[in-house]
Design an enzyme around this catalytic site. Sequence first.
Site, PDB file in Angstrom:
ATOM      1  N   HIS A  73       0.835  -1.216   0.000  1.00 31.21           N
ATOM      2  CA  HIS A  73       0.000   0.000   0.000  1.00 31.21           C
ATOM      3  C   HIS A  73       0.866   1.261   0.000  1.00 31.21           C
ATOM      4  O   HIS A  73       0.415   2.321   0.432  1.00 31.21           O
ATOM      5  CB  HIS A  73      -0.957   0.035   1.188  1.00 31.21           C
TER       6      HIS A  73
ATOM      7  N   SER B  84      14.141  22.697 -14.901  1.00 37.22           N
ATOM      8  CA  SER B  84      12.922  23.450 -15.160  1.00 37.22           C
ATOM      9  C   SER B  84      13.305  24.809 -15.713  1.00 37.22           C
ATOM     10  O   SER B  84      14.317  25.378 -15.325  1.00 37.22           O
ATOM     11  CB  SER B  84      12.128  23.604 -13.862  1.00 37.22           C
TER      12      SER B  84
ATOM     13  N   LYS C   7      15.056  22.622  -9.665  1.00 40.13           N
ATOM     14  CA  LYS C   7      14.458  21.353 -10.056  1.00 40.13           C
ATOM     15  C   LYS C   7      15.400  20.419 -10.801  1.00 40.13           C
ATOM     16  O   LYS C   7      16.250  20.832 -11.574  1.00 40.13           O
ATOM     17  CB  LYS C   7      13.240  21.620 -10.963  1.00 40.13           C
TER      18      LYS C   7
ATOM     19  N   GLU D   9       9.440   9.311 -16.315  1.00 37.22           N
ATOM     20  CA  GLU D   9       8.026   9.650 -16.538  1.00 37.22           C
ATOM     21  C   GLU D   9       7.581   9.220 -17.935  1.00 37.22           C
ATOM     22  O   GLU D   9       6.460   8.736 -18.126  1.00 37.22           O
ATOM     23  CB  GLU D   9       7.818  11.150 -16.361  1.00 37.22           C
TER      24      GLU D   9
END
Length: 479
Positions: free
Chosen positions: A177, A298, A304, A311
Amino acid sequence: MTDDSSDAAKPTGQPTGPAPKGQAMWGGRFADKPAELMQAINVSIGFDKRLAAQDLAGSRAHAEMLRTTGVISAEDEAQIQAGLKTIGEEIEGGVFPFREEYEDIHMNVEARLRELIGPPAGRLHTARSRNDQVAVDFRMWVRDACDQTGDQLRRLQRALLNKAEAHAADLMPGFTHLQPAQPVTFGHHLMAYVEMFGRDASRFADARTRMNESPLGAAALAGSPFPIDRFQTAKALGFDRPTANSLDSVSDRDFALESLAAAAICAIHLSRLAEEIVIWMTPQFGFITLSDAFTTGSSIMPQKKNPDAAELVRAKAGRLLASFTHLAVVMKGLPLTYSKDMQEDKEPTFEAFDALRLSIAAMTGMIADLTANTGRMSAAAGAGFSTATDLADWLVRELNLPFREAHHITGSAVKLAETLGVDLPGLPLAELQALEPRITASVYEVLTPEASASSRRSYGGASPEQVRVQIQRWKEILA
Ligand code: ARG
């Protein structure tokens, strides 16, 4: 669309043989040219040019067989082979004239052959149809794709294996979980993916075994009246045997569907690992670091470091699943045998394997690139009362309590630790004894994450010793 009227006037040579100016190769019974829209919807050369190598191999094998069975003369075969060789060189050199007016790769090659060698080109299509031709070309393409994917998966497994070996004993939290469950090692976690990619590779290998029958010689749908030797062409093209039913040969695409299913499952596995990389990369987890090679910055937030590659691997699974669905829907409900619907089998398959190839390569790169922040992982391995099961197991083993009762006492211990703001090994013995008087100081030996992980020595368990057993097993498999 190319203007049809210009087709015969290309500088690549004058067509000779049966397709007069402005007419398609199959135009004998047609008085008029197809409408431009007809051509637009019919044309496939834009994508099936990717079958060029397979188409040439199929034609070479077919021509040779036609000669050995006496269907064409040795002289005609020699000319055909020479022409096909030139075409191969033209394709390699990027100078082959792919032309929309010739619809697909099969007729482009044949038209070019006619330009190069004249009338003997017209004999190549004896005892053959585009229906068995495309079936054999596409099968060979999918077969190669499965083989290449298998090789790529083995490279990915080796990258995982290397990391797993380096971190066979380094603790990390195991989750259920996405909540801390029980301590495991980073090596054990990575080895889970070695298993998944191993099954993926075996799915591609299984699909290959089933698909490795040659449909060539099924001709349009019913077989051929010529004395062809389908075993010869099957062998020449690396198939185990010819397919045994001509109708099935030209009308099924289950080999592609099966490979796309394997590809989709593999992409799902990749997406899960990609998701974990994304999570592990967050400053909140901080389990791993990826170098600049696999991250991006970024344009507005200078701090960042984004895991874009992971992704995108995660997202490619969408494409792969869509490709399977795409082809399944094309095939569903099609009557036997060939229907033009089946021309739509190629784009989803090409797209799927292109995406999969990139995904596996990017994942292999990321795995090799990542640095494990073992300090962070090990600290997290002990957090969240992750050794609660070990306490319960100790109560069962040492005090002979029923597991349910042990579970209950441990629950109270966790609650108490939470209230006191300590972890389980930080609970004073007196507090534990207040819950169960027979608890002794030796309980602390099982409450550390190291002890917890190393105690799981069951086959396939998380102990470093077991992890090393599996690493060794895979090393031998992949050697
Ligand atoms: N381009 C076609 C395909 O990909 C080749 C087979 C065409 N056969 C036919 N009967 N029109 O399916």
